[in-house]
Design a protein around this motif. Structure first.
Motif, PDB file in Angstrom:
ATOM      1  N   SER A  60      11.942  62.633  26.896  1.00 26.36           N
ATOM      2  CA  SER A  60      11.813  62.611  28.348  1.00 26.36           C
ATOM      3  C   SER A  60      12.873  61.640  28.842  1.00 26.36           C
ATOM      4  CB  SER A  60      10.418  62.159  28.773  1.00 26.36           C
ATOM      5  OG  SER A  60      10.342  62.058  30.186  1.00 26.36           O
ATOM      6  N   TRP A  61      13.937  62.186  29.450  1.00 28.40           N
ATOM      7  CA  TRP A  61      15.106  61.354  29.754  1.00 28.40           C
ATOM      8  C   TRP A  61      15.798  61.877  30.995  1.00 28.40           C
ATOM      9  CZ3 TRP A  61      20.565  61.780  27.538  1.00 28.40           C
ATOM     10  CH2 TRP A  61      21.302  60.624  27.830  1.00 28.40           C
ATOM     11  N   ASP A  62      16.138  60.976  31.895  1.00 25.51           N
ATOM     12  CA  ASP A  62      16.844  61.354  33.116  1.00 25.51           C
ATOM     13  C   ASP A  62      18.332  61.077  33.030  1.00 25.51           C
ATOM     14  OD1 ASP A  62      16.901  58.621  33.190  1.00 25.51           O
ATOM     15  OD2 ASP A  62      15.864  58.425  35.102  1.00 25.51           O
ATOM     16  N   ILE A  64      19.724  58.182  32.607  1.00 21.27           N
ATOM     17  CA  ILE A  64      20.057  56.811  33.023  1.00 21.27           C
ATOM     18  C   ILE A  64      19.143  55.801  32.333  1.00 21.27           C
ATOM     19  CG2 ILE A  64      20.227  55.227  34.975  1.00 21.27           C
ATOM     20  CD1 ILE A  64      20.804  57.644  36.741  1.00 21.27           C
ATOM     21  N   SER A  65      17.855  55.976  32.509  1.00 26.83           N
ATOM     22  CA  SER A  65      16.908  55.037  31.915  1.00 26.83           C
ATOM     23  C   SER A  65      16.778  55.300  30.415  1.00 26.83           C
ATOM     24  CB  SER A  65      15.550  55.170  32.599  1.00 26.83           C
ATOM     25  OG  SER A  65      15.044  56.495  32.438  1.00 26.83           O
ATOM     26  N   ALA A  66      16.033  54.455  29.749  1.00 27.42           N
ATOM     27  CA  ALA A  66      15.853  54.587  28.309  1.00 27.42           C
ATOM     28  C   ALA A  66      15.064  55.851  27.993  1.00 27.42           C
ATOM     29  CB  ALA A  66      15.119  53.357  27.758  1.00 27.42           C
ATOM     30  N   PRO A  67      15.514  56.658  27.037  1.00 27.61           N
ATOM     31  CA  PRO A  67      14.794  57.888  26.699  1.00 27.61           C
ATOM     32  C   PRO A  67      13.450  57.589  26.035  1.00 27.61           C
ATOM     33  CG  PRO A  67      16.584  57.513  25.149  1.00 27.61           C
ATOM     34  CD  PRO A  67      16.733  56.478  26.213  1.00 27.61           C
ATOM     35  N   LYS A  68      12.507  58.477  26.257  1.00 28.00           N
ATOM     36  CA  LYS A  68      11.179  58.344  25.676  1.00 28.00           C
ATOM     37  C   LYS A  68      10.894  59.563  24.815  1.00 28.00           C
ATOM     38  CE  LYS A  68       6.286  58.078  26.903  1.00 28.00           C
ATOM     39  NZ  LYS A  68       5.308  58.095  28.014  1.00 28.00           N
ATOM     40  N   HIS A 282      16.501  65.285  37.458  1.00 25.40           N
ATOM     41  CA  HIS A 282      17.426  64.871  36.415  1.00 25.40           C
ATOM     42  C   HIS A 282      16.610  64.729  35.136  1.00 25.40           C
ATOM     43  CE1 HIS A 282      20.913  64.206  38.969  1.00 25.40           C
ATOM     44  NE2 HIS A 282      20.124  63.616  39.840  1.00 25.40           N
ATOM     45  N   ASN A 283      16.244  65.854  34.573  1.00 26.46           N
ATOM     46  CA  ASN A 283      15.395  65.858  33.379  1.00 26.46           C
ATOM     47  C   ASN A 283      16.162  66.544  32.259  1.00 26.46           C
ATOM     48  OD1 ASN A 283      13.381  65.985  31.457  1.00 26.46           O
ATOM     49  ND2 ASN A 283      11.780  66.463  32.948  1.00 26.46           N
TER      50      ASN A 283
END
Length: 316
Positions: A60-62, A64-68, A282-283
């Protein structure tokens, strides 16, 4: 002196072998240098991004932020997403209509040009091939003008023949928008296949057509009973390209309607693009999962075509 002859012969036998070994190594080195750019480009720009997409599809990642890491959650959500299935249904619509239309029109035009021997045949070849010179953006904008409700060419022609169409916007109505995208695809693809089929038809012996004429066969009989069976491998490859292109293409839909109105022209490729790079979403993880789903569909379509379409031409 005689005792030295065997040693000299041994030395002479070793030298050709050494030269052959060096020649083989040089050949291998040359082949590696020759294929390195193409294989390097394939690994860097095709294989590596595809493998990376497999990894992204588990996140789960946009961007920009850290991916999960979410495992198979994206794939579970995919099968529950009604918009994916709606887009896939539109892809199947294009897959069912565009390849058949392009191949049929191209065969007819190619047959006429190859057998009628018109004086202006070279001009018609250039004329039919002209849409392939244009970019996808130009083709889409051209057809957007044709479909325009106020100043479009289509509405103008309909009013000219007495049909009171008014200011009907073909791309703005749900009941006509999807079908209106088919002609740009057909018009943009026919020219190339006319040239391909026409060149293949010129290699067919004229004696076959002359024998068919003596037996009373018309043009359509000659086309379907002689021409098409003899160039069937070429038709098969063309159908494969067109089917796969219909499944993964989305450029014209993006320019003409961007999936609208109300998602009535959305396709898988455009849905993936909007999920990954659109203004609202943004997925990258979910978009990559849908991309893997599309990859499976493309491979399945290829295998089905290999199974059911004949891959050998007929010999008379």
């Amino acid at each position: 002196m005689n005792s030295s002859l065997p040693a000299d012969a041994a030395v002479r036998s070793v030298k050709p072998k050494a030269r052959q070994g060096r020649a083989a190594k040089q050949k291998i080195l040359f082949l590696l240098i020759a294929i390195a750019p193409s294989y390097g480009g394939y690994l860097l720009f095709t294989l590596y991004p595809n493998l990376l997409s497999v990894y992204y599809s588990l996140l789960s990642w946009d961007g920009i932020s850290a991916p999960k890491f979410v495992g198979l959650d994206n794939y579970i959500a995919l099968f529950q997403d009604k918009y994916v299935w709606r887009a896939l249904l539109h892809n199947l619509f294009f897959m069912a209509i565009v390849p058949i239309s392009v191949i049929f029109v191209s065969l007819l035009l190619g047959y006429v040009l190859a057998n009628k021997r018109y004086r202006g045949t070279p001009f018609f070849k250039v004329l039919f091939f002209f849409p392939n010179v244009l970019s996808t953006v130009v083709i889409a904008l051209l057809w957007a003008f044709i479909y325009d409700g106020s100043f479009g060419l289509l509405n103008g022609l309909l009013r000219l023949v007495g049909i009171p169409i008014g200011t009907y916007y073909w791309l703005g109505e749900k009941k006509t928008a999807l079908a209106a995208i088919v002609p740009p695809y057909v018009w943009g693809g026919v020219g190339l296949y006319v040239i391909i089929f026409m060149n293949a038809m010129t290699t067919i012996p004229k004696s076959l057509y002359e024998s068919a004429v003596l037996e009373g066969a018309g043009h359509m009989t000659r086309l379907f009973r002689i021409t098409m069976p003899l160039i069937m491998p070429l038709i098969r490859v063309s159908a494969l390209f067109l089917v796969l292109g219909s499944l993964k293409g989305f450029e014209k839909q993006m320019i003409l309607t961007n999936g609208g109105p109300a998602g009535s022209t959305d396709v898988i490729g455009l849905y993936i693009f909007n999920l990954a790079f659109g203004a609202e979403y943004h997925n990258y993880g979910y978009a990559s999962a849908i991309g893997m789903f599309l990859f499976v569909i493309l491979v399945t379509a290829k295998l089905l075509m290999d199974k059911f379409l004949p891959d050998r031409s007929v010999e008379y």
